[in-house]
Design an enzyme around this catalytic site. Structure first.
Site, PDB file in Angstrom:
ATOM      1  CG  ASP A   1       1.426 -17.413  10.818  1.00 38.92           C
ATOM      2  OD1 ASP A   1       0.614 -16.685  10.213  1.00 38.92           O
ATOM      3  OD2 ASP A   1       1.170 -18.585  11.150  1.00 38.92           O
TER       4      ASP A   1
ATOM      5  CE  LYS B   1      -5.883  -1.857   5.738  1.00 35.93           C
ATOM      6  NZ  LYS B   1      -5.038  -0.976   4.902  1.00 35.93           N
TER       7      LYS B   1
ATOM      8  CG  HIS C   1      -3.919   7.241   0.641  1.00 37.41           C
ATOM      9  ND1 HIS C   1      -3.952   5.956   0.198  1.00 37.41           N
ATOM     10  CD2 HIS C   1      -3.896   7.170   1.980  1.00 37.41           C
ATOM     11  CE1 HIS C   1      -3.957   5.148   1.231  1.00 37.41           C
ATOM     12  NE2 HIS C   1      -3.916   5.857   2.321  1.00 37.41           N
TER      13      HIS C   1
ATOM     14  CD  GLU D   1      -2.844   1.031   2.477  1.00 35.81           C
ATOM     15  OE1 GLU D   1      -3.130  -0.088   2.952  1.00 35.81           O
ATOM     16  OE2 GLU D   1      -3.283   2.096   2.942  1.00 35.81           O
TER      17      GLU D   1
HETATM   18  C1  MEV Z   1      -5.652   2.800   5.487  1.00 30.74           C
HETATM   19  O1  MEV Z   1      -4.804   1.730   5.089  1.00 30.74           O
HETATM   20  C2  MEV Z   1      -5.685   2.901   6.999  1.00 30.74           C
HETATM   21  C3  MEV Z   1      -6.616   3.965   7.559  1.00 30.74           C
HETATM   22  O2  MEV Z   1      -7.944   3.761   7.079  1.00 30.74           O
HETATM   23  C4  MEV Z   1      -6.558   3.851   9.061  1.00 30.74           C
HETATM   24  C5  MEV Z   1      -7.536   4.729   9.806  1.00 30.74           C
HETATM   25  O3  MEV Z   1      -8.581   5.102   9.257  1.00 30.74           O
HETATM   26  O4  MEV Z   1      -7.241   5.020  10.988  1.00 30.74           O
HETATM   27  C6  MEV Z   1      -6.218   5.348   7.090  1.00 30.74           C
END
Ligand code: MEV
Length: 426
Positions: free
Chosen positions: A282, A266, A379, A83
């Site tokens: 892992d 995430k 991004h 990413e």
């Molecule tokens: C994107 O890979 C991760 C985010 O969505 C995490 C978040 O929203 O805190 C930017």
């Protein structure tokens, strides 16, 4: 650990120049880096020994997070991730954390849980009493099955027993807690489960069911914290204190809403997984453990929490992390070995601290962006570089083409092709 992890302008120089700088700071040979990282370091023949039905290998970018300081030591942190912006964001946030002294981390001993399910238990109370009376015998039997680990100072430490369901289920589960030292431990713990199951079944007057590790390794947690001065968080548009308040607000959102908590976590796993993969560990096990831990109260919660303390932003993260630095097939992977050497050949607990710190850095970067300009600006700028490459821009042209398509708000391959034409005639 590294002599330094601060390399201003690192993103602007060539891959070869980056390797030379990292080699100098970490003592890792450039030649070793070249061998381990060209084409992912794994040929099809070797890959064929790892898994089945191999056709080839699958490459992913290998970058390094900079500025990472944990418990007073600098680390150049290897990250494998597809990413865009994850590596840059972690490095950026680590720099802000550095302004407050870096990350502080502490780790539980590397205890993994070996689960033995006991079914059709004749009498639950009698079973528990019989197992308690045989404690020494159970631990001795467990240790006999893993002599190598015992000789390295690890082994079965204690056990616990839990009743599952109601009386009609007649089900118990025994946990043998095994200190895995520097191994991730899955094979060791599964061996223990199979070795002690017949004795436990006999003692409990029950039938042995499943015998396997638990990925909810909540006795093997790492806790990382940081204190970031507000000034270090300021943007062109917002004061440091405004950003602190924004991050705390984002944290509260995740604490109150599982939909947001999943995305918050995430963002943490963006950093943790990238280190886990780069070091040959892992990541599915780590993911399973992290999310089960996040839901341990019965509601899904964020793994990290951010609070304001005067003009300082305080972040805390707790997560179970089963990572190893010895054993396992992937440790024969040249790139995984390189990663461990780059980190100074850490113990498993030190690696867990580094991975968790990288996770907290990724989290801070995401929350700061979300609380200020939003995530898309950064991004898109990075995404544009990928689009420029896809359109055929050379290494010298990528930055200019990316800037042009961002400014033109046309981040498409066609837009990049037109920009390349312009760059070449100008
Ligand atoms: C994107 O890979 C991760 C985010 O969505 C995490 C978040 O929203 O805190 C930017």
């Amino acid at each position: 650990m590294a002599r330094t992890s601060r390399f201003p302008g690192f993103y602007k120089i060539t891959v070869a120049e980056r390797r030379a700088l990292v080699s100098d700071a970490t003592g890792t040979e450039v030649l070793e880096m070249e061998r381990a990282l060209e084409a992912g370091g794994l040929d099809a023949e070797t890959a064929d020994k790892f898994v089945e039905n191999v056709l080839g290998t699958y490459g992913l970018p290998y970058g390094v997070a900079l500025n990472v300081r944990v418990n007073g030591h600098d680390y150049v942190v290897p990250m494998v991730v597809e990413e865009p912006s994850v590596v840059a964001a972690a490095s950026n946030a680590a720099k802000m954390v550095r302004a407050g002294g870096g990350f502080t981390a502490e780790c539980d001993p590397p205890l993994m849980i070996s689960q033995i399910q006991l079914c059709d238990v004749a009498d639950v109370t009698n079973a528990k009493e019989a197992i308690v009376a045989a404690t020494a015998e159970i631990l001795a039997l467990a240790n006999e099955s893993i002599p190598g680990l015992v000789s390295r100072g690890g082994g079965a430490r204690r056990w616990e027993i839990r009743q599952l369901g109601g009386p009609r289920d007649r089900m118990l589960v025994a946990h043998v807690l095994v200190d895995c030292q520097d191994a991730m431990g899955a094979n060791l713990v599964n061996t223990v489960a199979e070795a002690v199951a017949p004795l436990l079944a006999e003692l409990a007057d029950a039938r042995a069911g499943l015998r396997i590790l638990s990925n909810l390794c909540d006795q093997r947690c790492v806790r990382v914290s940081c204190r970031v001065p507000a000034d270090a968080l300021a943007t062109d548009e917002m004061s440091g204190i405004e950003v602190v308040n924004g991050v705390v607000n984002a944290s509260r959102f995740a604490e109150l809403d599982p939909y947001r908590a999943a995305t918050h976590n995430k963002g943490i796993m963006n950093g943790i997984d990238a280190v886990v993969i780069a070091t040959g560990n892992d990541w599915r096990a780590v993911e399973a453990g992290a999310h089960a831990f996040a839901a341990r109260s019965g509601a899904y919660k964020p793994l990290s929490v951010w609070r304001r303390d005067g003009d300082v932003l305080v972040g805390e993260l707790e997560v179970p992390l089963a990572v190893g630095t010895v054993g396992g097939t992937l440790r024969v992977h040249p790139a995984a070995r390189l990663s461990l050497r780059m980190l100074g050949s850490p113990r498993a607990t030190e690696l867990a601290a580094i991975a968790a710190a990288t996770g907290l850095a990724s989290n801070l970067a995401a929350l700061r962006a979300l609380a200020t300009v939003g995530i898309q600006r950064g991004h898109m700028a990075l995404h544009a570089r990928g689009v420029a490459v896809a359109a055929g821009a050379t290494a010298q042209e990528v930055e200019r083409v990316a800037t042009m398509i961002v400014e033109a708000r046309d981040i498409t391959v066609e837009g990049a092709r037109q920009a390349i034409v312009l760059v070449r005639v100008l």
